[in-house]
Structures are given as structure tokens and as C-alpha cells.
Enzyme design. Structure first.
Site, PDB file in Angstrom:
ATOM      1  N   HIS A 119       0.870  -1.184   0.000  1.00  0.00           N
ATOM      2  CA  HIS A 119       0.000   0.000   0.000  1.00  0.00           C
ATOM      3  C   HIS A 119       0.905   1.232   0.000  1.00  0.00           C
ATOM      4  O   HIS A 119       1.981   1.218   0.587  1.00  0.00           O
ATOM      5  CB  HIS A 119      -0.852  -0.047   1.272  1.00  0.00           C
ATOM      6  N   LYS A 122     -11.055  -0.160  10.179  1.00  0.00           N
ATOM      7  CA  LYS A 122     -11.187  -1.396   9.398  1.00  0.00           C
ATOM      8  C   LYS A 122     -11.622  -2.562  10.279  1.00  0.00           C
ATOM      9  O   LYS A 122     -11.637  -3.705   9.861  1.00  0.00           O
ATOM     10  CB  LYS A 122      -9.869  -1.712   8.689  1.00  0.00           C
ATOM     11  N   CYS A 165      -4.583   2.100  -3.926  1.00  0.00           N
ATOM     12  CA  CYS A 165      -3.377   2.642  -3.281  1.00  0.00           C
ATOM     13  C   CYS A 165      -2.180   1.710  -3.426  1.00  0.00           C
ATOM     14  O   CYS A 165      -1.384   1.549  -2.479  1.00  0.00           O
ATOM     15  CB  CYS A 165      -3.619   2.963  -1.800  1.00  0.00           C
ATOM     16  N   GLN A 222      -4.899  -5.038   7.112  1.00  0.00           N
ATOM     17  CA  GLN A 222      -5.881  -5.993   6.571  1.00  0.00           C
ATOM     18  C   GLN A 222      -5.850  -7.346   7.289  1.00  0.00           C
ATOM     19  O   GLN A 222      -6.579  -8.264   6.899  1.00  0.00           O
ATOM     20  CB  GLN A 222      -5.637  -6.224   5.061  1.00  0.00           C
TER      21      GLN A 222
HETATM   22  N1  PMP Z   1      -2.063  -0.668   4.490  1.00  0.00           N
HETATM   23  C1  PMP Z   1      -2.985  -1.475   3.980  1.00  0.00           C
HETATM   24  C2  PMP Z   1      -2.606  -2.895   3.638  1.00  0.00           C
HETATM   25  C3  PMP Z   1      -4.290  -1.022   3.776  1.00  0.00           C
HETATM   26  O1  PMP Z   1      -5.208  -1.831   3.260  1.00  0.00           O
HETATM   27  C4  PMP Z   1      -4.606   0.301   4.132  1.00  0.00           C
HETATM   28  C5  PMP Z   1      -6.012   0.849   3.920  1.00  0.00           C
HETATM   29  N2  PMP Z   1      -6.494   0.673   2.632  1.00  0.00           N
HETATM   30  C6  PMP Z   1      -3.608   1.111   4.658  1.00  0.00           C
HETATM   31  C7  PMP Z   1      -2.349   0.594   4.834  1.00  0.00           C
HETATM   32  C8  PMP Z   1      -3.875   2.525   5.058  1.00  0.00           C
HETATM   33  O2  PMP Z   1      -4.833   2.563   6.064  1.00  0.00           O
HETATM   34  P1  PMP Z   1      -5.416   3.966   6.578  1.00  0.00           P
HETATM   35  O3  PMP Z   1      -6.023   4.622   5.367  1.00  0.00           O
HETATM   36  O4  PMP Z   1      -6.408   3.583   7.595  1.00  0.00           O
HETATM   37  O5  PMP Z   1      -4.274   4.740   7.102  1.00  0.00           O
END
Ligand code: PMP
Length: 409
Positions: free
Chosen positions: A122, A224, A364, A201
């Protein structure tokens, strides 16, 4: 123990229709819905205990402090950290990773060193390390994957004596898969590198034991896992935290402030500048208790059953392609896919017209999209409130996508 198959009844938002269809929410990888019990916990806090934690001797400040700090105890137990001081509250996974990158990375990585991550990260666990590499002169090196989302042979050998940090997702938010976490951590430690595990996740979906994993840092987001947006966690081994300078500066993170210098509070408070998100913390504690009322192992088994139900049906539909493995044994409840000749945004829009919420875009993870030459995809992701009926509605809507776009087969 309550039945998970009935858990959807705990979520008021799911009891509505959209475009004349029952609302089917399959975007839990982006953010999860909130059960009544968590809403009730916030309401009680706001009605009876709201104050600014750690500031003041009056009853409401004291009660707010107690509520905030008791979430720290709950999180410590939930991920089996050795000490409560190893739990730092942040806004989210992203802020947790920035804290580690800026506070640990910038101070422990130098020119000639390596930071090793996977190509599936990500952006929060990628752009951060790009910045550390740019600023320090270190090299950012990627471990690449095969077509089905597994590390290519030899990629782990990139973790060598020059490596200072190994950072990767516990469960990928695109592939829905785990990398060989134990071996990666063992190899990192063999060369003296620290491991940053992105649990965004994984934490909502399976039992986490940071001591058994032996990762050095572990991060996740409340939103999440049935809590509110704006509360996250950064776990770090205490000796590492002790050695790190503060990330944000201001109230609460200080010990003494003089005109020209400041001494800092002890861990974890030196990392928690400013009024914290106590409301988020109250919801996070209630969310953890809610999930535990079903059991984390039970939640994982339930989602696995759903994945086993879904994948064969999904891959039997012509023109559908999954990213990463299509083997239910390797897949968590995150399934990214493409539909031949249809843009992922159109897929999501058509599904929405049937009341089905899925995500579309690059999730992302643009470097992964570029590597696989799949710059965008659609993604279904499930949680405790997902039902087989939801997956049936998804499959029916999926079958309508190409015909809606005018394709005959
Ligand atoms: N890492 C992973 C694997 C994610 O799935 C996400 C959220 N999509 C994030 C980081 C970032 O999370 P947040 O937007 O809550 O900071």
C-alpha cells in the site's frame, strides 16, 4: 457464543435499500461498518464521561483518561504485546507508518543501507520508505511476485547484511494473500534488520500475537475493524520506542519545557502529542470487545467459508480474472478482479445500480498495478456481517456487467 451468521443484524446501516435493492456492502477493506454496541459505547461516553484525557483533575478529565488508557490495555491484550507502553495511538495505519519511517527510519538508516519491501505494498508502506531512502541515501529494493501473487524464487535473498528495514503487509489489500511472514521475519532478524508489519488488513480478520510473530513494529487502523475513523495503533518493541525521537511535538508529549529546550515524556506518551482521539479509543475498545464476543478464530473461519463459497463461482463466470491466487486456501476475504473490456469504475457503477458496493481503482498500490500491467481493478472485501446472500447478489450483479455494456457473451 453468538452465531456469526446473524452478526449482520448488529449493523443498523445494512438495514436499508439502494436503487430498489437490498444494500450489500462489500467494501470492508476500505472501511468497515459500525455495530450498535460500538455506537452505544460512544453515546454513553459522550453523555457521561467526555473530557480531555490527561488534562485536569476534575471528574470528566479523569474518566476520559481512564477510558482512553483502558483501550491501551485492551489493545495490548488483543495483539498480545508484552507491555502496555508498547501501544501508541495514532490516527490510522498511515500515520503509524509515517511515525516509524520518520522517527525510526530517518535515524537508523544511512547511505549504502537497504530498505526492502514487496511490490504489493500500500502507498502508506511504500511512499514513506521512498522518502526515507531519498533523504538518507539508502536504497529501496522491491521483492517481486509471480502471476499468482507469490514471491518469486530468490527474492527473499534481497534481505542481506546491508538491510536495515524490511516492511510488508501481513495481508495484501489487493491480493488478499499473506507473504511467508515467519520466514521473512527470521531472515530480517538474521541480518539485524527490523521488521515493520502492516496489519491493516490482518488485524480485523484473525488473531494477532505480536510476540509470536516477533515483528518489531506492527500497525493497524480502527476503522477497518468496526471502530471509528481517526484512531490507529502503532505497536513497537519497547527498546526501539525508547530509542526513537518524538514524531509530533506539542502538548502531552513533554516532561519539561524551557525557553530553548525540552525534555520528553516517557513512552508511549512522547509519541502522542496533542488532544488524543479519546472518542475513537472508546469505540476501538468497544469494537475489540464486540469482535471478541464472536471470537477472532471464529471470524477467520467464517470468512474462509465465504471465500470458499465465492471463488469457484466467481472464476466460473467468463471474462472475470482475479488478481493473485484464486485458491481459497491462500485467500483472505479480499478479492480484486477485472472484467474483460470493462473499466473497473464502470464495473463498480453497474454493481452499485444493483445495490452492491465494491471498490474500484488502484487500491493505493500503483506500483503493483504497473508491475502486473493492471493499473486498475475492482475489489470485493468482506467482514463479519457479510452473508452468502450478499455474495449471491454480488455474483448476479457481476453477471450483468458485460451485458449492460453491450457485450453479447
Ligand atoms: N495498508 C494497507 C494494507 C491497507 O489496506 C490500508 C487501507 N487501505 C492502509 C495501509 C492505510 O490505512 P489507513 O487509510 O487507515 O491509514
Amino acid at each position: 457464543m453468538k452465531s456469526i451468521a446473524e452478526a449482520y443484524k448488529d449493523f443498523p446501516i445494512l438495514n436499508q435499500t439502494h436503487n430498489g435493492h437490498r444494500l450489500v456492502y462489500l467494501d470492508s477493506g476500505a472501511t468497515t461498518q459500525i455495530p450498535q454496541a460500538v455506537m452505544d459505547a460512544l453515546e454513553t461516553h459522550l453523555k457521561k464521561h467526555n473530557g480531555n484525557p490527561h488534562r485536569g483533575a476534575h471528574i470528566l478529565a479523569v474518566e476520559a483518561s481512564e477510558a482512553y488508557e483502558s483501550t491501551r490495555d485492551t489493545v495490548q491484550r488483543f495483539i498480545n504485546a508484552k507491555q502496555r507502553e508498547e501501544i501508541v495511538f495514532t490516527r490510522n495505519t498511515t500515520e503509524s507508518l509515517n511515525l516509524i519511517a520518520f522517527s525510526y527510519g530517518m535515524n537508523h538508516v544511512k547511505k549504502g543501507d537497504k530498505i526492502v519491501i514487496t511490490i504489493a505494498e500500500h502507498h502508506a508502506n511504500l511512499v514513506t520508505w521512498q522518502r526515507v531512502a531519498e533523504r538518507t541515501g539508502a536504497t529501496l529494493e522491491y521483492m517481486y511476485l509471480n502471476e499468482t501473487g507469490h514471491l518469486l524464487p530468490g527474492e527473499m535473498d534481497k534481505i542481506d547484511a546491508t538491510t536495515k528495514i524490511v516492511a510488508f503487509a501481513h495481508v495484501s489489500n489487493v491480493l488478499g494473500m499473506e507473504f511467508p511472514v515467519d520466514e521473512l521475519i527470521r531472515r530480517a532478524h538474521e541480518v539485524g534488520a527490523v521488521v515493520v508489519l502492516d496489519g491493516a488488513q490482518s488485524t480485523p480478520h484473525k488473531k494477532i500475537d505480536v510476540q509470536a510473530l516477533d515483528c518489531d513494529f506492527f500497525v493497524f487502523s480502527g476503522h477497518k475493524m468496526c471502530a471509528s475513523q481517526g484512531i490507529g495503533v502503532m505497536y513497537g518493541k519497547r527498546h526501539l520506542l525508547e530509542d526513537m525521537p518524538p514524531f509530533l511535538l506539542g502538548g502531552d508529549m513533554i516532561e519539561y519545557v524551557q525557553e530553548q529546550s525540552t525534555t520528553y515524556n516517557e513512552v508511549p506518551y512522547k509519541f502522542e502529542a496533542g488532544t488524543p482521539n479519546a472518542h475513537g479509543a472508546v469505540m476501538l475498545k468497544a469494537a475489540i470487545e464486540y469482535l471478541e464476543s464472536y471470537g477472532m478464530d471464529e471470524i477467520q473461519a467464517y470468512e474462509h467459508e465465504l471465500v470458499e463459497y465465492l471463488l469457484p463461482k466467481m472464476t466460473a463466470i467468463p471474462h472475470i480474472h482475479l488478481l493473485g491466487s484464486a485458491d481459497p486456501a491462500e485467500k483472505h476475504g479480499v478479492v480484486a478482479f477485472t472484467v474483460d473490456d470493462v473499466h473497473p469504475h464502470d464495473v463498480a457503477t453497474i454493481m452499485d445500480s444493483y445495490g452492491v458496493c465494491v471498490r474500484s481503482g488502484h487500491h493505493c498500490a500503483q506500483p503493483l498495478g504497473a508491475y502486473y500491467k493492471v493499473p486498475a481493478s475492482s475489489r470485493l472485501s468482506m467482514y463479519i456481517y457479510t452473508r452468502k446472500e450478499d455474495l449471491d447478489a454480488f455474483l448476479e450483479a457481476l453477471k450483468k456487467v458485460r451485458p449492460t455494456m453491450g457485450f453479447k457473451d
